[in-house]
Write a protein that holds these residues in place. Structure first.
Motif, PDB file in Angstrom:
ATOM      1  N   VAL A   1       0.854  -1.186   0.000  1.00 21.62           N
ATOM      2  CA  VAL A   1       0.000   0.000   0.000  1.00 21.62           C
ATOM      3  C   VAL A   1       0.889   1.235   0.000  1.00 21.62           C
ATOM      4  N   VAL A   2       0.842   2.000  -1.116  1.00 25.62           N
ATOM      5  CA  VAL A   2       1.662   3.203  -1.275  1.00 25.62           C
ATOM      6  C   VAL A   2       0.735   4.384  -1.490  1.00 25.62           C
ATOM      7  N   PRO A   3       0.927   5.488  -0.796  1.00 23.33           N
ATOM      8  CA  PRO A   3       0.050   6.649  -0.979  1.00 23.33           C
ATOM      9  C   PRO A   3       0.374   7.385  -2.276  1.00 23.33           C
ATOM     10  N   LEU A   4      -0.535   8.262  -2.662  1.00 23.51           N
ATOM     11  CA  LEU A   4      -0.360   9.085  -3.850  1.00 23.51           C
ATOM     12  C   LEU A   4       0.819  10.039  -3.661  1.00 23.51           C
ATOM     13  N   SER A   5       1.616  10.188  -4.709  1.00 22.35           N
ATOM     14  CA  SER A   5       2.734  11.124  -4.664  1.00 22.35           C
ATOM     15  C   SER A   5       2.893  11.767  -6.034  1.00 22.35           C
ATOM     16  N   VAL A   6       3.406  13.004  -6.054  1.00 23.20           N
ATOM     17  CA  VAL A   6       3.611  13.771  -7.279  1.00 23.20           C
ATOM     18  C   VAL A   6       5.068  13.630  -7.704  1.00 23.20           C
ATOM     19  N   ARG A   7       5.258  13.285  -8.986  1.00 22.01           N
ATOM     20  CA  ARG A   7       6.613  13.105  -9.502  1.00 22.01           C
ATOM     21  C   ARG A   7       7.082  14.263 -10.365  1.00 22.01           C
ATOM     22  N   GLU A   8       6.162  14.878 -11.122  1.00 16.91           N
ATOM     23  CA  GLU A   8       6.581  15.964 -12.019  1.00 16.91           C
ATOM     24  C   GLU A   8       5.378  16.820 -12.360  1.00 16.91           C
ATOM     25  N   VAL A   9       5.631  18.128 -12.558  1.00 16.13           N
ATOM     26  CA  VAL A   9       4.576  19.065 -12.930  1.00 16.13           C
ATOM     27  C   VAL A   9       5.085  19.902 -14.101  1.00 16.13           C
ATOM     28  N   THR A  10       4.282  19.987 -15.150  1.00  7.62           N
ATOM     29  CA  THR A  10       4.614  20.842 -16.302  1.00  7.62           C
ATOM     30  C   THR A  10       3.432  21.747 -16.608  1.00  7.62           C
ATOM     31  N   VAL A  11       3.730  23.005 -17.015  1.00  6.94           N
ATOM     32  CA  VAL A  11       2.698  23.984 -17.354  1.00  6.94           C
ATOM     33  C   VAL A  11       3.050  24.590 -18.710  1.00  6.94           C
ATOM     34  N   THR A  12       2.059  24.657 -19.585  1.00 10.92           N
ATOM     35  CA  THR A  12       2.254  25.242 -20.915  1.00 10.92           C
ATOM     36  C   THR A  12       1.091  26.152 -21.245  1.00 10.92           C
ATOM     37  N   ALA A  13       1.339  27.111 -22.155  1.00 10.55           N
ATOM     38  CA  ALA A  13       0.294  28.005 -22.671  1.00 10.55           C
ATOM     39  C   ALA A  13      -0.089  27.534 -24.059  1.00 10.55           C
ATOM     40  N   GLU A  14      -1.387  27.597 -24.365  1.00  9.64           N
ATOM     41  CA  GLU A  14      -1.856  27.152 -25.677  1.00  9.64           C
ATOM     42  C   GLU A  14      -1.257  27.995 -26.788  1.00  9.64           C
ATOM     43  N   ARG A  15      -1.122  29.295 -26.529  1.00 13.94           N
ATOM     44  CA  ARG A  15      -0.484  30.193 -27.501  1.00 13.94           C
ATOM     45  C   ARG A  15       0.521  31.078 -26.785  1.00 13.94           C
ATOM     46  N   GLY A  16       1.575  31.410 -27.486  1.00 16.65           N
ATOM     47  CA  GLY A  16       2.598  32.274 -26.879  1.00 16.65           C
ATOM     48  C   GLY A  16       2.166  33.705 -26.770  1.00 16.65           C
ATOM     49  N   THR A  17       1.224  34.142 -27.616  1.00 17.92           N
ATOM     50  CA  THR A  17       0.734  35.527 -27.611  1.00 17.92           C
ATOM     51  C   THR A  17      -0.765  35.517 -27.879  1.00 17.92           C
ATOM     52  N   VAL A  18      -1.485  36.284 -27.073  1.00 20.41           N
ATOM     53  CA  VAL A  18      -2.928  36.451 -27.294  1.00 20.41           C
ATOM     54  C   VAL A  18      -3.191  37.903 -27.642  1.00 20.41           C
TER      55      VAL A  18
ATOM     56  N   ALA B   1      -2.472  25.157 -19.588  1.00 23.20           N
ATOM     57  CA  ALA B   1      -2.697  23.753 -19.240  1.00 23.20           C
ATOM     58  C   ALA B   1      -1.524  23.240 -18.416  1.00 23.20           C
ATOM     59  N   ALA B   2      -1.843  22.427 -17.436  1.00 26.46           N
ATOM     60  CA  ALA B   2      -0.817  21.802 -16.589  1.00 26.46           C
ATOM     61  C   ALA B   2      -1.036  20.298 -16.594  1.00 26.46           C
ATOM     62  N   VAL B   3       0.070  19.545 -16.541  1.00 22.90           N
ATOM     63  CA  VAL B   3       0.028  18.089 -16.438  1.00 22.90           C
ATOM     64  C   VAL B   3       0.785  17.697 -15.174  1.00 22.90           C
ATOM     65  N   VAL B   4       0.095  17.015 -14.271  1.00 20.96           N
ATOM     66  CA  VAL B   4       0.693  16.559 -13.012  1.00 20.96           C
ATOM     67  C   VAL B   4       0.918  15.047 -13.128  1.00 20.96           C
ATOM     68  N   HIS B   5       2.167  14.637 -13.110  1.00 19.90           N
ATOM     69  CA  HIS B   5       2.511  13.218 -13.202  1.00 19.90           C
ATOM     70  C   HIS B   5       2.615  12.642 -11.781  1.00 19.90           C
ATOM     71  N   THR B   6       1.914  11.536 -11.551  1.00 21.85           N
ATOM     72  CA  THR B   6       1.891  10.901 -10.223  1.00 21.85           C
ATOM     73  C   THR B   6       2.379   9.455 -10.331  1.00 21.85           C
TER      74      THR B   6
END
Length: 221
Positions: free
Chosen positions: A110-127, A136-141
């Motif tokens: 039994v292992v609890p949830l843990s976060v391994r990596e977080v990345t954040v990106t913008a859909e466009r570089g300029t609005v 958008a962010a992706v949280v890898h667990t």
């Protein structure tokens, strides 16, 4: 004619005038014994063939029911009931324990949830003018179930409250999204940051631009 003899048994004293006689049934006769002639009484009542001896078995038979057994024959013992000890439950218990151990072995520790990596990106570089930026962010667990708590922070001085999302067992990545709306003229360097509050802690951010050119002044020549 001779006088009848007195056949009364001798008493302890010659002065006793009264005695009590025991009345015997007609089935009893007196036979001489080996040492004392005339001192043995024998029951001559014939056994009735219509009244056979009844033997009873099982619990609750008292000595009164076995009184008619022949001499030398012991009363039958009631059958012993099988003893129900813990052995009758041993096999089902072993099967249950084996099944539980197999399930635990398949699932692993039994292992609890843990976060391994977080990345954040913008859909466009300029609005552009009046547009909304999508971050958008992706949280890898580690693939365990649990709850992520996080917060979005913007460099314009605003931040969201504490947000939560559930992660299912076997799910190794979770996607989060921030919508940032702009209006007005000008150019702005925007930074959106994601802060992981639990489990553990971590941050990731992204930079993009808002660009809305100034409209020309109609008063200028």
């Amino acid at each position: 004619m001779n006088a009848p003899h007195d056949r009364r048994p001798a008493s302890a004293g010659e002065d006793d005038d009264q005695y009590s006689a025991t009345v015997l049934g007609s089935q009893w006769i007196q036979r001489p014994g080996p040492d004392e002639p005339g001192a043995t009484l024998v029951d001559t009542t014939p056994l009735s063939p219509a009244a056979p001896t009844v033997l009873r078995f099982g619990p609750g038979v008292t000595a009164a029911l076995t009184h008619g057994l022949p001499a030398g024959v012991a009363a039958p013992r009631p059958p012993e009931r099988p003893r129900r000890g813990p052995r009758r439950h041993a096999l089902p218990a072993l099967v249950l324990i084996a099944a539980v151990l197999f399930v635990l072995w398949r699932q692993g520790p039994v292992v609890p949830l843990s976060v391994r990596e977080v990345t954040v990106t913008a859909e466009r570089g300029t609005v552009g003018c009046g547009e909304t930026a999508v971050v958008a962010a992706v949280v890898h667990t580690n693939g365990r179930s649990g709850t992520l708590t996080y917060r979005w922070v913007r460099n314009d001085g605003t931040s969201s409250g504490v947000l939560r999302t559930d992660v299912e067992n076997g799910q190794r990545s979770t996607r989060l999204r921030l919508l940032w709306s702009f209006e007005g003229e000008g150019r702005y360097s925007a930074v959106a940051r994601l802060r992981i509050l639990s489990p553990g802690s971590g941050t990731a951010d992204v930079r993009f631009f808002y660009d809305c050119p100034l409209s020309p002044d109609p008063a200028r020549p």
